[in-house]
Enzyme design. Sequence first.
Site, PDB file in Angstrom:
ATOM      1  N   GLU A 122      -5.468   9.053   9.859  1.00  0.00           N
ATOM      2  CA  GLU A 122      -4.079   8.902  10.318  1.00  0.00           C
ATOM      3  C   GLU A 122      -3.803   9.758  11.553  1.00  0.00           C
ATOM      4  O   GLU A 122      -2.899   9.479  12.324  1.00  0.00           O
ATOM      5  CB  GLU A 122      -3.117   9.225   9.174  1.00  0.00           C
ATOM      6  CG  GLU A 122      -3.200   8.130   8.136  1.00  0.00           C
ATOM      7  CD  GLU A 122      -2.087   8.136   7.113  1.00  0.00           C
ATOM      8  OE1 GLU A 122      -1.035   8.754   7.353  1.00  0.00           O
ATOM      9  OE2 GLU A 122      -2.281   7.510   6.062  1.00  0.00           O
TER      10      GLU A 122
ATOM     11  N   CYS B 193      -3.854  -1.143  -1.963  1.00  0.00           N
ATOM     12  CA  CYS B 193      -4.216   0.259  -2.172  1.00  0.00           C
ATOM     13  C   CYS B 193      -5.207   0.370  -3.335  1.00  0.00           C
ATOM     14  O   CYS B 193      -4.954  -0.180  -4.420  1.00  0.00           O
ATOM     15  CB  CYS B 193      -2.929   1.006  -2.504  1.00  0.00           C
ATOM     16  SG  CYS B 193      -3.151   2.734  -2.894  1.00  0.00           S
ATOM     17  N   ASN B 194      -6.313   1.070  -3.105  1.00  0.00           N
ATOM     18  CA  ASN B 194      -7.308   1.227  -4.179  1.00  0.00           C
ATOM     19  C   ASN B 194      -6.736   2.017  -5.352  1.00  0.00           C
ATOM     20  O   ASN B 194      -6.964   1.692  -6.508  1.00  0.00           O
ATOM     21  CB  ASN B 194      -8.545   1.960  -3.654  1.00  0.00           C
ATOM     22  CG  ASN B 194      -9.415   1.078  -2.790  1.00  0.00           C
ATOM     23  OD1 ASN B 194     -10.426   0.564  -3.232  1.00  0.00           O
ATOM     24  ND2 ASN B 194      -9.022   0.880  -1.543  1.00  0.00           N
ATOM     25  N   THR B 195      -5.971   3.084  -5.041  1.00  0.00           N
ATOM     26  CA  THR B 195      -5.436   3.928  -6.111  1.00  0.00           C
ATOM     27  C   THR B 195      -4.455   3.120  -6.968  1.00  0.00           C
ATOM     28  O   THR B 195      -4.515   3.150  -8.198  1.00  0.00           O
ATOM     29  CB  THR B 195      -4.728   5.164  -5.510  1.00  0.00           C
ATOM     30  OG1 THR B 195      -5.583   5.742  -4.512  1.00  0.00           O
ATOM     31  CG2 THR B 195      -4.425   6.198  -6.566  1.00  0.00           C
TER      32      THR B 195
ATOM     33  N   CYS C 212     -11.395   3.055  -0.425  1.00  0.00           N
ATOM     34  CA  CYS C 212     -10.074   3.535   0.003  1.00  0.00           C
ATOM     35  C   CYS C 212      -9.718   2.778   1.276  1.00  0.00           C
ATOM     36  O   CYS C 212     -10.591   2.526   2.124  1.00  0.00           O
ATOM     37  CB  CYS C 212     -10.128   5.033   0.271  1.00  0.00           C
ATOM     38  SG  CYS C 212      -8.605   5.672   0.983  1.00  0.00           S
ATOM     39  N   THR C 213      -8.437   2.426   1.369  1.00  0.00           N
ATOM     40  CA  THR C 213      -7.983   1.593   2.491  1.00  0.00           C
ATOM     41  C   THR C 213      -8.356   2.121   3.875  1.00  0.00           C
ATOM     42  O   THR C 213      -8.565   1.358   4.808  1.00  0.00           O
ATOM     43  CB  THR C 213      -6.452   1.487   2.441  1.00  0.00           C
ATOM     44  OG1 THR C 213      -5.914   2.804   2.232  1.00  0.00           O
ATOM     45  CG2 THR C 213      -6.011   0.575   1.339  1.00  0.00           C
ATOM     46  N   HIS C 214      -8.384   3.457   4.007  1.00  0.00           N
ATOM     47  CA  HIS C 214      -8.583   4.040   5.334  1.00  0.00           C
ATOM     48  C   HIS C 214     -10.049   4.042   5.786  1.00  0.00           C
ATOM     49  O   HIS C 214     -10.329   4.151   6.965  1.00  0.00           O
ATOM     50  CB  HIS C 214      -8.123   5.499   5.348  1.00  0.00           C
ATOM     51  CG  HIS C 214      -6.645   5.672   5.228  1.00  0.00           C
ATOM     52  ND1 HIS C 214      -5.915   5.185   4.167  1.00  0.00           N
ATOM     53  CD2 HIS C 214      -5.754   6.309   6.033  1.00  0.00           C
ATOM     54  CE1 HIS C 214      -4.633   5.516   4.327  1.00  0.00           C
ATOM     55  NE2 HIS C 214      -4.509   6.185   5.447  1.00  0.00           N
TER      56      HIS C 214
ATOM     57  N   ASP D 200       0.867  -1.187   0.000  1.00  0.00           N
ATOM     58  CA  ASP D 200       0.000   0.000   0.000  1.00  0.00           C
ATOM     59  C   ASP D 200       0.896   1.226   0.000  1.00  0.00           C
ATOM     60  O   ASP D 200       2.115   1.132   0.220  1.00  0.00           O
ATOM     61  CB  ASP D 200      -0.884  -0.011   1.260  1.00  0.00           C
ATOM     62  CG  ASP D 200      -1.754   1.231   1.358  1.00  0.00           C
ATOM     63  OD1 ASP D 200      -2.420   1.560   0.364  1.00  0.00           O
ATOM     64  OD2 ASP D 200      -1.760   1.905   2.415  1.00  0.00           O
ATOM     65  N   SER D 201       0.277   2.388  -0.191  1.00  0.00           N
ATOM     66  CA  SER D 201       1.027   3.640  -0.134  1.00  0.00           C
ATOM     67  C   SER D 201       1.511   3.941   1.290  1.00  0.00           C
ATOM     68  O   SER D 201       2.363   4.798   1.477  1.00  0.00           O
ATOM     69  CB  SER D 201       0.130   4.784  -0.626  1.00  0.00           C
ATOM     70  OG  SER D 201      -1.075   4.789   0.110  1.00  0.00           O
TER      71      SER D 201
END
Length: 274
Positions: free
Chosen positions: A154, A75-77, A187-189, A12-13
């Site tokens: 975050e 990561c979705n992006t 999105c991951t978050h 992931d990013s």
Amino acid sequence: MTDREKPIGVFDSGVGGLTVAREIMRNIPKERIVYFGDTARVPYGGKSKETILRYSRQIVRFLRSQEVKAIVIACNTASAFALEELSAENDIPVIGVVKSGAKVACATTKNNRVGVIGTRGTISSGLYTELIQEINPQIEVIGKACPLFCPLVEENWRNDDPITKEVTERYLGELREKDIDTLILGCTHYPLIRSIIGQVMGEQVTLVNPAYETACQLRALLQDLHLSNNQPLQKDEQPHRFYVSDAAESFSEFANSILPFEIRDAKKIPIEEY
Ligand code: DGL
């Protein structure tokens, strides 16, 4: 080490993909994971396809040096921009999170109106819409980029935080007017603020978490390819390893707040050299 015992590479990013790693740990507990978080170059959400592809190729080269048997783009992006190329270039299975999310949304919606929230990159790629309409062209997909959600998560301003609630109201207010019955947390978050999103959207909207669906897809894929690990993990073994491109300490801190066990250390590696 046999192929079955090799780890799964997950990247992931940054920290967000830990929500996907967590689902893999819960749903396929015998699998080992090598996780890479690109904490030096996060966020990916506003970057171009060309850049994301370059970063993703470096990460895949690093993960392959760790002898992984399959790769999950958590990561979705990066899934939206790099999955096709990475799958074609590698002789081990590579899966992303977007396809699983799209598939479940199609199975969930009753009124054929699906919302997707994600980073600017994911929404502008149009990939969720494309995959959903490939399955069912009757479904209308309404996308909304919510770039402030990642920093709020975050910052640990998660559920019950009034500012996060207000931002959520502001982003999702217009989606609420669109009569959707299904919303993809693209999105991951976002699964980490799932309950605020659920409160704002209301009970009539089903939330789809691609992280969980991806873990299920991975389990089925490993079974089909005879790559599932059948041996129990050793009691004294640390089955998962974590690598980052920067800020290893804050990564570990965040990881320890969402994973069911303590990460002792995340190792920093020079990803640009791969
Ligand atoms: N992991 C990213 C995603 O799922 C979100 C964070 C970022 O923008 O890098 O799209």
